[in-house]
Design a protein around this motif. Sequence first.
Motif, PDB file in Angstrom:
ATOM      1  N   PHE A   1      -3.803  -7.998  -1.626  1.00  0.00           N
ATOM      2  CA  PHE A   1      -3.020  -6.970  -2.522  1.00  0.00           C
ATOM      3  C   PHE A   1      -3.787  -6.052  -3.157  1.00  0.00           C
ATOM      4  O   PHE A   1      -3.459  -4.740  -3.221  1.00  0.00           O
ATOM      5  CB  PHE A   1      -2.047  -7.945  -3.340  1.00  0.00           C
ATOM      6  CG  PHE A   1      -0.759  -8.274  -2.449  1.00  0.00           C
ATOM      7  CD1 PHE A   1      -0.299  -7.491  -1.741  1.00  0.00           C
ATOM      8  CD2 PHE A   1      -0.479  -9.566  -2.739  1.00  0.00           C
ATOM      9  CE1 PHE A   1       1.043  -7.997  -0.943  1.00  0.00           C
ATOM     10  CE2 PHE A   1       0.673 -10.090  -2.219  1.00  0.00           C
ATOM     11  CZ  PHE A   1       1.437  -9.375  -0.962  1.00  0.00           C
TER      12      PHE A   1
ATOM     13  N   ALA B   1       0.777  -1.317  -0.041  1.00  0.00           N
ATOM     14  CA  ALA B   1       0.124  -0.135   0.067  1.00  0.00           C
ATOM     15  C   ALA B   1       0.957   1.335   0.251  1.00  0.00           C
ATOM     16  O   ALA B   1       0.589   2.172  -0.702  1.00  0.00           O
ATOM     17  CB  ALA B   1      -1.002   0.049   1.114  1.00  0.00           C
TER      18      ALA B   1
ATOM     19  N   GLU C   1      -3.600  -2.857   4.800  1.00  0.00           N
ATOM     20  CA  GLU C   1      -4.222  -3.985   5.929  1.00  0.00           C
ATOM     21  C   GLU C   1      -4.252  -3.177   7.393  1.00  0.00           C
ATOM     22  O   GLU C   1      -5.099  -3.841   8.273  1.00  0.00           O
ATOM     23  CB  GLU C   1      -2.989  -5.036   6.131  1.00  0.00           C
ATOM     24  CG  GLU C   1      -3.483  -6.228   6.649  1.00  0.00           C
ATOM     25  CD  GLU C   1      -2.432  -7.394   6.660  1.00  0.00           C
ATOM     26  OE1 GLU C   1      -1.711  -7.342   6.015  1.00  0.00           O
ATOM     27  OE2 GLU C   1      -2.323  -7.658   7.787  1.00  0.00           O
TER      28      GLU C   1
ATOM     29  N   ASN D   1       0.514 -13.637  -5.545  1.00  0.00           N
ATOM     30  CA  ASN D   1      -0.923 -13.632  -6.206  1.00  0.00           C
ATOM     31  C   ASN D   1      -1.240 -12.379  -5.903  1.00  0.00           C
ATOM     32  O   ASN D   1      -1.995 -11.683  -4.921  1.00  0.00           O
ATOM     33  CB  ASN D   1      -1.683 -14.710  -5.007  1.00  0.00           C
ATOM     34  CG  ASN D   1      -3.193 -14.608  -5.502  1.00  0.00           C
ATOM     35  OD1 ASN D   1      -4.021 -15.206  -4.849  1.00  0.00           O
ATOM     36  ND2 ASN D   1      -3.518 -14.184  -6.757  1.00  0.00           N
TER      37      ASN D   1
ATOM     38  N   ASP E   1      10.954   2.892   6.035  1.00  0.00           N
ATOM     39  CA  ASP E   1      10.543   1.490   6.735  1.00  0.00           C
ATOM     40  C   ASP E   1      11.661   0.872   7.415  1.00  0.00           C
ATOM     41  O   ASP E   1      12.615   1.273   7.240  1.00  0.00           O
ATOM     42  CB  ASP E   1      10.290   0.615   5.256  1.00  0.00           C
ATOM     43  CG  ASP E   1       9.416  -0.825   5.993  1.00  0.00           C
ATOM     44  OD1 ASP E   1       8.334  -0.947   5.139  1.00  0.00           O
ATOM     45  OD2 ASP E   1       9.934  -1.626   6.692  1.00  0.00           O
TER      46      ASP E   1
HETATM   47  P1  FAD Z   1       2.803  -4.649   4.477  1.00  0.00           P
HETATM   48  O1  FAD Z   1       2.931  -5.294   2.985  1.00  0.00           O
HETATM   49  O2  FAD Z   1       2.743  -5.519   5.755  1.00  0.00           O
HETATM   50  O3  FAD Z   1       3.646  -3.523   4.542  1.00  0.00           O
HETATM   51  C1  FAD Z   1       3.750  -2.762   5.979  1.00  0.00           C
HETATM   52  C2  FAD Z   1       5.271  -2.245   5.727  1.00  0.00           C
HETATM   53  O4  FAD Z   1       5.407  -1.377   7.105  1.00  0.00           O
HETATM   54  C3  FAD Z   1       6.081  -3.335   5.873  1.00  0.00           C
HETATM   55  O5  FAD Z   1       7.140  -3.119   4.868  1.00  0.00           O
HETATM   56  C4  FAD Z   1       6.830  -3.214   7.486  1.00  0.00           C
HETATM   57  O6  FAD Z   1       8.572  -3.456   7.277  1.00  0.00           O
HETATM   58  C5  FAD Z   1       6.767  -1.705   7.545  1.00  0.00           C
HETATM   59  N1  FAD Z   1       6.460  -1.346   8.996  1.00  0.00           N
HETATM   60  C6  FAD Z   1       5.527  -2.036   9.938  1.00  0.00           C
HETATM   61  N2  FAD Z   1       5.834  -1.136  11.220  1.00  0.00           N
HETATM   62  C7  FAD Z   1       6.886  -0.364  10.965  1.00  0.00           C
HETATM   63  C8  FAD Z   1       7.126   0.768  11.852  1.00  0.00           C
HETATM   64  N3  FAD Z   1       7.131   0.860  13.196  1.00  0.00           N
HETATM   65  N4  FAD Z   1       8.368   1.487  11.342  1.00  0.00           N
HETATM   66  C9  FAD Z   1       8.404   1.499   9.818  1.00  0.00           C
HETATM   67  N5  FAD Z   1       8.173   0.666   9.063  1.00  0.00           N
HETATM   68  C10 FAD Z   1       7.167  -0.333   9.558  1.00  0.00           C
HETATM   69  N6  FAD Z   1      -2.267 -11.148  -0.106  1.00  0.00           N
HETATM   70  C11 FAD Z   1      -2.439 -11.449  -1.146  1.00  0.00           C
HETATM   71  O7  FAD Z   1      -3.288 -10.666  -1.834  1.00  0.00           O
HETATM   72  N7  FAD Z   1      -1.862 -12.357  -1.984  1.00  0.00           N
HETATM   73  C12 FAD Z   1      -0.900 -13.196  -1.608  1.00  0.00           C
HETATM   74  O8  FAD Z   1      -0.428 -14.148  -2.361  1.00  0.00           O
HETATM   75  C13 FAD Z   1      -0.730 -13.086  -0.394  1.00  0.00           C
HETATM   76  N8  FAD Z   1       0.370 -13.751   0.118  1.00  0.00           N
HETATM   77  C14 FAD Z   1       0.821 -13.729   1.504  1.00  0.00           C
HETATM   78  C15 FAD Z   1       1.482 -14.576   2.172  1.00  0.00           C
HETATM   79  C16 FAD Z   1       1.988 -14.553   3.388  1.00  0.00           C
HETATM   80  C17 FAD Z   1       3.025 -15.390   4.076  1.00  0.00           C
HETATM   81  C18 FAD Z   1       1.712 -13.292   4.182  1.00  0.00           C
HETATM   82  C19 FAD Z   1       1.951 -13.082   5.626  1.00  0.00           C
HETATM   83  C20 FAD Z   1       0.540 -12.458   3.625  1.00  0.00           C
HETATM   84  C21 FAD Z   1       0.130 -12.559   2.377  1.00  0.00           C
HETATM   85  N9  FAD Z   1      -0.624 -11.856   1.770  1.00  0.00           N
HETATM   86  C22 FAD Z   1      -1.306 -11.933   0.407  1.00  0.00           C
HETATM   87  C23 FAD Z   1      -1.421 -10.822   2.475  1.00  0.00           C
HETATM   88  C24 FAD Z   1      -0.652  -9.430   2.121  1.00  0.00           C
HETATM   89  O9  FAD Z   1       0.751  -9.656   2.062  1.00  0.00           O
HETATM   90  C25 FAD Z   1      -0.913  -8.098   2.864  1.00  0.00           C
HETATM   91  O10 FAD Z   1      -2.201  -7.988   3.076  1.00  0.00           O
HETATM   92  C26 FAD Z   1      -0.355  -6.838   2.249  1.00  0.00           C
HETATM   93  O11 FAD Z   1       0.946  -7.225   2.069  1.00  0.00           O
HETATM   94  C27 FAD Z   1      -0.672  -5.750   2.949  1.00  0.00           C
HETATM   95  O12 FAD Z   1      -0.085  -4.510   2.815  1.00  0.00           O
HETATM   96  P2  FAD Z   1       0.374  -3.295   3.350  1.00  0.00           P
HETATM   97  O13 FAD Z   1       1.204  -2.492   2.491  1.00  0.00           O
HETATM   98  O14 FAD Z   1      -0.805  -2.780   4.233  1.00  0.00           O
HETATM   99  O15 FAD Z   1       1.318  -3.883   4.512  1.00  0.00           O
END
Ligand code: FAD
Length: 405
Positions: free
Chosen positions: A388, A13, A375, A51, A33
């Motif tokens: 995603f 995101a 998320e 995926n 990050d």
């Molecule tokens: P994230 O991708 O979790 O990114 C959050 C970022 O914030 C991270 O880089 C983290 O390091 C950073 N962060 C956290 N706390 C701090 C802090 N205090 N200071 C600075 N940085 C920080 N979804 C799908 O749709 N398809 C898939 O194939 C899929 N496979 C998955 C497999 C696994 C094993 C897992 C665990 C999840 C999977 N998901 C999948 C779910 C998907 O990865 C998440 O829903 C998605 O990554 C959420 O995106 P986001 O950017 O909100 O959070």
Amino acid sequence: MQYDTVIIGAGAAGMMCAIHAAKPGGPRVLVIDHAKAAGEKIRISGGGRCNFTNLETAPDRFLSANPHFCKSALSRYTQQDFVALVQRHGIPYHEKTLGQLFCNTTAQDIIRMLLDEMDKAGAEMRLETRLVDYSKTDPGFALTLETDGQRVPVTCRNLVIACGGKSIPKMGATGFGYEIARHFDHTVTGIRAGLVPLTFTPDETEEFKALSGLSCEGALSCSGGPYGKARFREAVLFTHRGLSGPAVLQISSYWREGLPVTLALRPDIDLLAELKRQKTANGKRHLATILSDYLPKRLAQSFAEHAGLAERNIADIGDKVLAALATTIQAREIRPAGSEGYRTAEVTVGGVDTAGLNSKTMESKTVPGLYFIGEVVDVTGWLGGYNFQWAWSSGWAAGTAIIDR
Ligand code: FAD
């Protein structure tokens, strides 16, 4: 240092938001990050092939206290928009099943694509950097960032929280986004592990222990939780601790402690009708052998043994007993002891209450310039690329709103 926008979290995101909030020669955008690399969850997702979306994305595949909240972002930045981006970058992909799109080669293709787009847009990124202090000022926010023990004051007009949920703490998931939300008086709904294996009680562990490692076409259903009734028909895997596999991960987001789930193996057939047919046609066959026409051998043997009928010819078994056996196999109520929790969960269900956010822009209704995306928000997708897509759509919604602000 002054930025127009600071984004906390270089995940799916956060990077998507940066791509749209920045413009070469335009307002400065910084993504930080605390991890060593951007997009770590993308890297491990989908068994390393990410995926990245689902062709069948629709609002009814998302759980939220407000099921309407996700509609605006999902309809304005769609799965086709993301697929078009993937195609522009020449990334090879395929549809696996149920509309799920995966990279052919590696999830790194998606990370490279996002980094390349961020670079083109002129967004800056600092890794191994933490937000150690933050407060609201009149025009925006005053932050203190820390890299390598060095603290730097930063001001920004927009602050975007994209730190994801609490799943997989060993990859750096912290729940920091919820802390920031509460600091700014946003409500965080009850959060819990979702898309996660369920665990058996000791009795069921004993009953099913011989089945560990077996997988079978199944359907799991559950009702009585906050998101109502659900039923998923996909593979079910017996593990040494409980149940896993796609159908189980899906139902886990709907399940709550104390509720039963109903497991139906081979939901595609009427097992009782089959057993009665076999009784007439093949009366001298053992029950376990007959069951193995429909189920993996070990599973068939275990059900027959458990019923004390393994060595009996089917002709000698009464219809009532066969009916009870069919119910055990096709409508078995299980009361899971719990789930494997955040350690293995793919997502966090619940999050920043959408009642406090604008669904078009993801901006806080009470703190101008504060955004929550991905998320960390109380929007959770089904298994299959939906999470995603929510990250891309909500990141896009915030990014485009910021550049227009
Ligand atoms: P994230 O991708 O979790 O990114 C959050 C970022 O914030 C991270 O880089 C983290 O390091 C950073 N962060 C956290 N706390 C701090 C802090 N205090 N200071 C600075 N940085 C920080 N979804 C799908 O749709 N398809 C898939 O194939 C899929 N496979 C998955 C497999 C696994 C094993 C897992 C665990 C999840 C999977 N998901 C999948 C779910 C998907 O990865 C998440 O829903 C998605 O990554 C959420 O995106 P986001 O950017 O909100 O959070």
